[in-house]
Design a protein around this motif. Sequence first.
Motif, PDB file in Angstrom:
ATOM      1  N   GLY A 183      -5.442 -12.093  14.554  1.00 36.97           N
ATOM      2  CA  GLY A 183      -6.870 -12.044  14.862  1.00 36.97           C
ATOM      3  C   GLY A 183      -7.664 -10.978  14.143  1.00 36.97           C
ATOM      4  N   ASP A 184      -6.986 -10.000  13.537  1.00 35.71           N
ATOM      5  CA  ASP A 184      -7.725  -8.939  12.852  1.00 35.71           C
ATOM      6  C   ASP A 184      -6.943  -8.447  11.635  1.00 35.71           C
ATOM      7  OD1 ASP A 184      -9.908  -7.261  12.460  1.00 35.71           O
ATOM      8  OD2 ASP A 184      -9.119  -5.663  13.729  1.00 35.71           O
ATOM      9  N   ILE A 185      -6.485  -9.391  10.823  1.00 36.50           N
ATOM     10  CA  ILE A 185      -5.731  -9.047   9.606  1.00 36.50           C
ATOM     11  C   ILE A 185      -6.680  -8.395   8.610  1.00 36.50           C
ATOM     12  CG2 ILE A 185      -4.413  -9.971   7.660  1.00 36.50           C
ATOM     13  CD1 ILE A 185      -3.553 -12.278   9.529  1.00 36.50           C
ATOM     14  N   LYS A 186      -6.367  -7.176   8.199  1.00 39.72           N
ATOM     15  CA  LYS A 186      -7.166  -6.433   7.229  1.00 39.72           C
ATOM     16  C   LYS A 186      -6.314  -5.294   6.677  1.00 39.72           C
ATOM     17  CE  LYS A 186      -9.322  -3.550  10.836  1.00 39.72           C
ATOM     18  NZ  LYS A 186     -10.601  -3.027  11.385  1.00 39.72           N
ATOM     19  N   PRO A 187      -6.722  -4.690   5.558  1.00 41.80           N
ATOM     20  CA  PRO A 187      -5.873  -3.681   4.915  1.00 41.80           C
ATOM     21  C   PRO A 187      -5.513  -2.490   5.787  1.00 41.80           C
ATOM     22  CG  PRO A 187      -7.520  -4.448   3.371  1.00 41.80           C
ATOM     23  CD  PRO A 187      -7.875  -5.056   4.703  1.00 41.80           C
ATOM     24  N   ASP A 188      -6.406  -2.066   6.683  1.00 40.86           N
ATOM     25  CA  ASP A 188      -6.088  -0.913   7.516  1.00 40.86           C
ATOM     26  C   ASP A 188      -5.381  -1.299   8.803  1.00 40.86           C
ATOM     27  OD1 ASP A 188      -8.597  -2.050   7.815  1.00 40.86           O
ATOM     28  OD2 ASP A 188      -9.603  -0.229   8.439  1.00 40.86           O
ATOM     29  N   ASN A 189      -5.043  -2.574   8.984  1.00 39.55           N
ATOM     30  CA  ASN A 189      -4.158  -2.998  10.064  1.00 39.55           C
ATOM     31  C   ASN A 189      -2.798  -3.404   9.504  1.00 39.55           C
ATOM     32  OD1 ASN A 189      -5.692  -2.518  12.303  1.00 39.55           O
ATOM     33  ND2 ASN A 189      -6.523  -4.586  12.454  1.00 39.55           N
ATOM     34  N   ILE A 190      -2.501  -2.897   8.315  1.00 39.74           N
ATOM     35  CA  ILE A 190      -1.219  -3.134   7.662  1.00 39.74           C
ATOM     36  C   ILE A 190      -0.718  -1.784   7.168  1.00 39.74           C
ATOM     37  CG2 ILE A 190      -0.048  -4.261   5.719  1.00 39.74           C
ATOM     38  CD1 ILE A 190      -2.342  -6.373   5.784  1.00 39.74           C
ATOM     39  N   VAL A 191       0.540  -1.468   7.459  1.00 37.84           N
ATOM     40  CA  VAL A 191       1.133  -0.235   6.955  1.00 37.84           C
ATOM     41  C   VAL A 191       2.218  -0.579   5.942  1.00 37.84           C
ATOM     42  CG1 VAL A 191       0.589   1.170   8.983  1.00 37.84           C
ATOM     43  CG2 VAL A 191       2.726  -0.146   8.919  1.00 37.84           C
ATOM     44  N   VAL A 192       2.682   0.441   5.243  1.00 40.41           N
ATOM     45  CA  VAL A 192       3.657   0.233   4.175  1.00 40.41           C
ATOM     46  C   VAL A 192       4.933   0.998   4.512  1.00 40.41           C
ATOM     47  CG1 VAL A 192       4.092   0.395   1.701  1.00 40.41           C
ATOM     48  CG2 VAL A 192       1.757   0.027   2.524  1.00 40.41           C
ATOM     49  N   SER A 193       6.058   0.295   4.504  1.00 39.14           N
ATOM     50  CA  SER A 193       7.335   0.911   4.841  1.00 39.14           C
ATOM     51  C   SER A 193       7.844   1.765   3.685  1.00 39.14           C
ATOM     52  CB  SER A 193       8.368  -0.172   5.166  1.00 39.14           C
ATOM     53  OG  SER A 193       8.744  -0.862   3.979  1.00 39.14           O
ATOM     54  N   SER A 194       8.941   2.481   3.921  1.00 40.57           N
ATOM     55  CA  SER A 194       9.512   3.348   2.889  1.00 40.57           C
ATOM     56  C   SER A 194       9.994   2.554   1.676  1.00 40.57           C
ATOM     57  CB  SER A 194      10.672   4.160   3.468  1.00 40.57           C
ATOM     58  OG  SER A 194      11.655   3.299   4.019  1.00 40.57           O
ATOM     59  N   SER A 195      10.275   1.262   1.865  1.00 41.84           N
ATOM     60  CA  SER A 195      10.718   0.422   0.750  1.00 41.84           C
ATOM     61  C   SER A 195       9.562  -0.204  -0.017  1.00 41.84           C
ATOM     62  CB  SER A 195      11.629  -0.691   1.273  1.00 41.84           C
ATOM     63  OG  SER A 195      10.892  -1.610   2.078  1.00 41.84           O
ATOM     64  N   GLY A 196       8.327   0.021   0.470  1.00 39.22           N
ATOM     65  CA  GLY A 196       7.157  -0.555  -0.182  1.00 39.22           C
ATOM     66  C   GLY A 196       6.739  -1.889   0.386  1.00 39.22           C
ATOM     67  N   ALA A 197       7.445  -2.366   1.423  1.00 36.41           N
ATOM     68  CA  ALA A 197       7.072  -3.632   2.069  1.00 36.41           C
ATOM     69  C   ALA A 197       5.952  -3.382   3.079  1.00 36.41           C
ATOM     70  CB  ALA A 197       8.286  -4.231   2.771  1.00 36.41           C
ATOM     71  N   ILE A 198       5.159  -4.405   3.332  1.00 36.63           N
ATOM     72  CA  ILE A 198       4.066  -4.252   4.291  1.00 36.63           C
ATOM     73  C   ILE A 198       4.510  -4.649   5.691  1.00 36.63           C
ATOM     74  CG2 ILE A 198       2.290  -4.603   2.537  1.00 36.63           C
ATOM     75  CD1 ILE A 198       1.863  -7.411   3.753  1.00 36.63           C
ATOM     76  N   VAL A 199       3.850  -4.036   6.697  1.00 35.83           N
ATOM     77  CA  VAL A 199       4.136  -4.313   8.105  1.00 35.83           C
ATOM     78  C   VAL A 199       2.795  -4.503   8.814  1.00 35.83           C
ATOM     79  CG1 VAL A 199       5.150  -3.431  10.232  1.00 35.83           C
ATOM     80  CG2 VAL A 199       6.243  -2.924   8.025  1.00 35.83           C
ATOM     81  N   LEU A 200       2.627  -5.648   9.432  1.00 37.14           N
ATOM     82  CA  LEU A 200       1.389  -5.975  10.146  1.00 37.14           C
ATOM     83  C   LEU A 200       1.403  -5.292  11.508  1.00 37.14           C
ATOM     84  CD1 LEU A 200      -1.205  -7.681   9.918  1.00 37.14           C
ATOM     85  CD2 LEU A 200       0.085  -9.624  10.832  1.00 37.14           C
ATOM     86  N   ILE A 201       0.335  -4.534  11.803  1.00 28.25           N
ATOM     87  CA  ILE A 201       0.260  -3.786  13.061  1.00 28.25           C
ATOM     88  C   ILE A 201      -1.009  -4.186  13.826  1.00 28.25           C
ATOM     89  CG2 ILE A 201       1.540  -1.837  12.083  1.00 28.25           C
ATOM     90  CD1 ILE A 201      -1.182  -0.334  11.912  1.00 28.25           C
ATOM     91  N   ASP A 202      -1.265  -3.497  14.931  1.00 29.24           N
ATOM     92  CA  ASP A 202      -2.469  -3.671  15.753  1.00 29.24           C
ATOM     93  C   ASP A 202      -2.564  -5.101  16.280  1.00 29.24           C
ATOM     94  OD1 ASP A 202      -4.743  -3.164  17.118  1.00 29.24           O
ATOM     95  OD2 ASP A 202      -5.943  -2.541  15.409  1.00 29.24           O
TER      96      ASP A 202
END
Length: 405
Positions: free
Chosen positions: A278-297
């Motif tokens: 419902g609120d996918i955007k760049p600041d609701n995504i973090v980056v893991s130590s491997s460089g992969a993205i993780v969807l949050i919030d």
Amino acid sequence: MAYSRDLHVGGWKLKGHLLENERLLLQVEVRNSIWVNIVVEQQSACTPHSEGSWRTLLFDWFLGRNQQPAPDAKASETLLLEVLRSCDERYQHVLPQFGSILFLANVDAHGRPTVVEEADATIIDALPTAEALFGNQAVSLPIIPKSELRVQAFNGTFFLPQTRPVSYRGKTLVAKGPASAARALDDLREAVYLSSLQSGRPHPHPNLLPPPTALVRLDDDDERICGFLIPFYENGNLDLYAQKLRRADELTPDILWAWFRQLLSATKFLIDSETWHGDIKPDNIVVSSSGAIVLIDMARKYTTTSIASPEVMKAAKERGSLEVPADWPMEAKEKSEVYSIGRTIFFISEGIAMEDIYTNPKSPQASQTSFTDASSTPADLRDLILACVKDDPAQRPSLDDLTRA
């Protein structure tokens, strides 16, 4: 805005303001990492005029209700600098604790402010117990008092006022609490949602936030839940991390494509599970130590104008709430998510910072998706982005279509 963007003292910098329930929230960035709200309560009818004059001064200056003479504007800036100086001196080696807020309680005759740190009573009154929060579900998470958490600051990361990086028993985690009293239950229900979303799976989806580590209660004698603990991702959010790679000339087409596919995978998992973000955007995504993205919030109750689909914006006008309606069929939710994915990848691939979008909400980029000849986005990715953001949801590809692209 009505003030200089360079108004700062030491590690404390004024970034903006918000009027909430007759209170003025001074939004301050601390050490380029976390945001705090310094609350100025509205003057009450029983407040003596001499005590309330500084409140009126700040309210008038920020909200622009009157055309002010220069001396008043200067007096406001002087007071604000004193507030920031007081905070900078007090929090040299510590930070405001998780679950607390700063209040500008008084200003003496010499212009010296008194800033106090305490829990926000309006939020406290709205907090549930763990049993009330989880309802019929068993509460399997450990519950710890907030006094055991120590707030930290990390360069290159960004945390909103009620979310904090914390140290707990030698580990760095993130404590997340409700943004306001009105959102208390919805924000805390995210812990319930995360706990059940991937239950029974041997391993959580690599591109989705895993279940909480623990719930956080007010203290040993008060069992009400004021937040929950989730993993800390040292690379920060995708908005800031992509900017960092771009400055180092390391944001390659392969990385953009990898992020696009990972975001599709996370969103498809949600849709296949009969739910949505419902609120996918760049600041609701973090980056893991491997460089992969993780969807949050994962609150699923609020969205953002710059990434919201046209049909969500239309529904918001009709219903008075900016969110993906829970009663929509899953196909409609999926097409709305596809639109937000397109906008998210557009911002990242074109180097558009979310701070610029929030600061200039009427700019063309805040609502339009277009490319120029100088675009840095790979041509084949541009085509998919433009397909995702078509106004007519029926013309947008499905997540399956995008996965096969």
